[in-house]
Design an enzyme around this catalytic site. Structure first.
Site, short mmCIF file in Angstrom:
data_model
loop_
_atom_site.label_atom_id
_atom_site.label_comp_id
_atom_site.label_asym_id
_atom_site.label_seq_id
_atom_site.Cartn_x
_atom_site.Cartn_y
_atom_site.Cartn_z
N HIS A 1 0.83 -1.21 0.00
CA HIS A 1 0.00 0.00 0.00
C HIS A 1 0.86 1.26 0.00
O HIS A 1 1.62 1.50 0.93
CB HIS A 1 -0.88 -0.03 1.26
CG HIS A 1 -1.87 1.06 1.36
ND1 HIS A 1 -1.98 1.85 2.49
CD2 HIS A 1 -2.82 1.51 0.50
CE1 HIS A 1 -2.96 2.73 2.32
NE2 HIS A 1 -3.48 2.54 1.12
N GLU B 1 0.68 -0.31 -4.72
CA GLU B 1 -0.50 0.54 -4.90
C GLU B 1 -0.07 1.99 -4.80
O GLU B 1 0.88 2.32 -4.08
CB GLU B 1 -1.53 0.19 -3.82
CG GLU B 1 -2.87 0.90 -3.93
CD GLU B 1 -2.96 2.17 -3.09
OE1 GLU B 1 -4.03 2.83 -3.13
OE2 GLU B 1 -1.97 2.52 -2.39
N ASP C 1 -1.49 6.46 -5.63
CA ASP C 1 -2.58 7.43 -5.76
C ASP C 1 -2.17 8.51 -6.75
O ASP C 1 -1.10 9.10 -6.62
CB ASP C 1 -2.88 8.08 -4.41
CG ASP C 1 -3.20 7.06 -3.33
OD1 ASP C 1 -4.36 6.65 -3.25
OD2 ASP C 1 -2.28 6.68 -2.58
N HIS D 1 -1.15 10.81 -1.84
CA HIS D 1 -2.42 10.33 -1.31
C HIS D 1 -3.37 11.44 -0.91
O HIS D 1 -4.52 11.49 -1.34
CB HIS D 1 -2.19 9.40 -0.11
CG HIS D 1 -3.47 8.95 0.52
ND1 HIS D 1 -4.07 9.63 1.57
CD2 HIS D 1 -4.29 7.90 0.23
CE1 HIS D 1 -5.18 9.02 1.90
NE2 HIS D 1 -5.35 7.96 1.11
N GLU E 1 -4.69 3.90 -8.00
CA GLU E 1 -5.92 4.56 -7.58
C GLU E 1 -6.01 5.96 -8.17
O GLU E 1 -5.07 6.76 -8.02
CB GLU E 1 -6.01 4.66 -6.06
CG GLU E 1 -7.28 5.35 -5.60
CD GLU E 1 -7.44 5.46 -4.10
OE1 GLU E 1 -8.30 6.27 -3.66
OE2 GLU E 1 -6.72 4.77 -3.37
#
Length: 296
Positions: free
Chosen positions: A41, A68, A70, A83, A151
């Site tokens: 993450h 992962e 953002d 993020h 994301e």
């Protein structure tokens, strides 16, 4: 890359999309793999500053394929990896630009963001780490031979970011057959953003972040390959319902859950049948679900 206006979403892109196919019953969904995929993450974010190149490098050092991130957009239309909507928590923006509260990403140019230190807040050894552009980030993921759960963060703040992101992925070589089939998933809390990605590139795997009701799951299966709920929402019934639906690529939906950082919870959700675990401590989760003698 400068943002280009999304004046037209070609209606024809919707043609030929796979129809939703329901399995005979949710309760008879096929069993998942032996151990769920461990997804780092924001990179290995318990060991390096989140969403930096150092963080994905640390994930690679620990032997993790999936990371992962953002994606957001600057004032001058550049895509960066961060993020929070604000730069305040993970950079020294308050010191460099003290009069620019609330320090939103969208209020700063890329040149301004490049002046910020995105590592010292985490630890002195990371001093000088920068907020990466999407281009630099994708180059590093490729160099590390990693795969990406991307994301789109708060896409409602950035009109057209779906198409812009796809253009950047294409430019960096990430929309060829191999990357799309095996190394890329795009997710968001914003269902409309995922619908747009699916419309523009129906071949890309997509995930919805959240836990729709059981009654609404078939709607999401029309354009999502994954349902990715917070771990506290995962139950045997919910996993079975997700697995009991087939998505746009005529495969059973997957379920990736977040954010799991302790061994007991990792074992619990793995036992419930999740397909992936998103975690800040990928080494802890991997050992919990695969055992100490796992192979990287």
């Amino acid at each position: 890359m400068r943002i280009r206006p999304v004046a037209t979403v070609v209606a024809g892109a919707l043609m030929g999309l796979s129809a939703l196919v329901l399995s005979p019953a949710a309760a008879t969904a096929a069993p998942h793999r032996t151990a769920p995929v461990t997804v780092a993450h924001r990179g290995a974010s318990s060991y390096a500053p989140e969403n930096t190149l150092a963080s994905i490098d640390e994930a690679a050092r620990l032997g993790f394929e999936w990371v992962e991130n953002d994606v957001q957009r600057t004032k001058d239309g550049e895509l960066v990896i961060l993020h929070d909507n604000s730069l305040a928590r993970t950079t020294n923006v308050k010191k460099v630009f003290p009069d620019r509260s609330p320090w939103n990403v969208s209020d700063f140019t890329l040149k301004e963001i490049e002046k910020l230190d995105a590592g010292s807040w985490f630890g002195p050894k990371f001093e000088g780490e920068r907020v990466p552009t999407l281009e630099d980030y994708m180059d590093e993921v490729e160099e590390n031979d990693q795969s990406l759960l991307m994301e789109l963060k708060s896409p409602e703040l950035y009109p057209g970011i779906e198409l812009q992101t796809l253009r950047e992925l294409r430019r960096t070589g990430w929309l060829d057959r191999d990357h799309v089939r095996h190394r890329l998933i795009i997710q968001s809390f914003n269902a409309d953003a995922i619908k747009t990605v699916h419309t523009l590139r129906p071949d890309i795997r997509t995930g919805f972040l959240g836990n729709p009701s059981l009654a609404d799951l078939p709607k999401y299966a029309k354009y999502c390959d994954q349902i990715n709920p917070v771990h506290t929402a995962v139950t045997p019934e919910y996993v079975a319902a997700v697995h009991g639906l087939r998505g746009p690529h005529r495969r059973a939906l997957d379920l990736f859950t977040w954010t799991v950082d302790d061994a007991a919870t990792a074992v619990k959700v793995a036992g419930l049948g999740v397909d992936g675990i998103i975690t800040n401590k990928p080494d802890v989760v991997r050992e919990a679900v695969e055992g100490p003698d796992h192979s990287d």
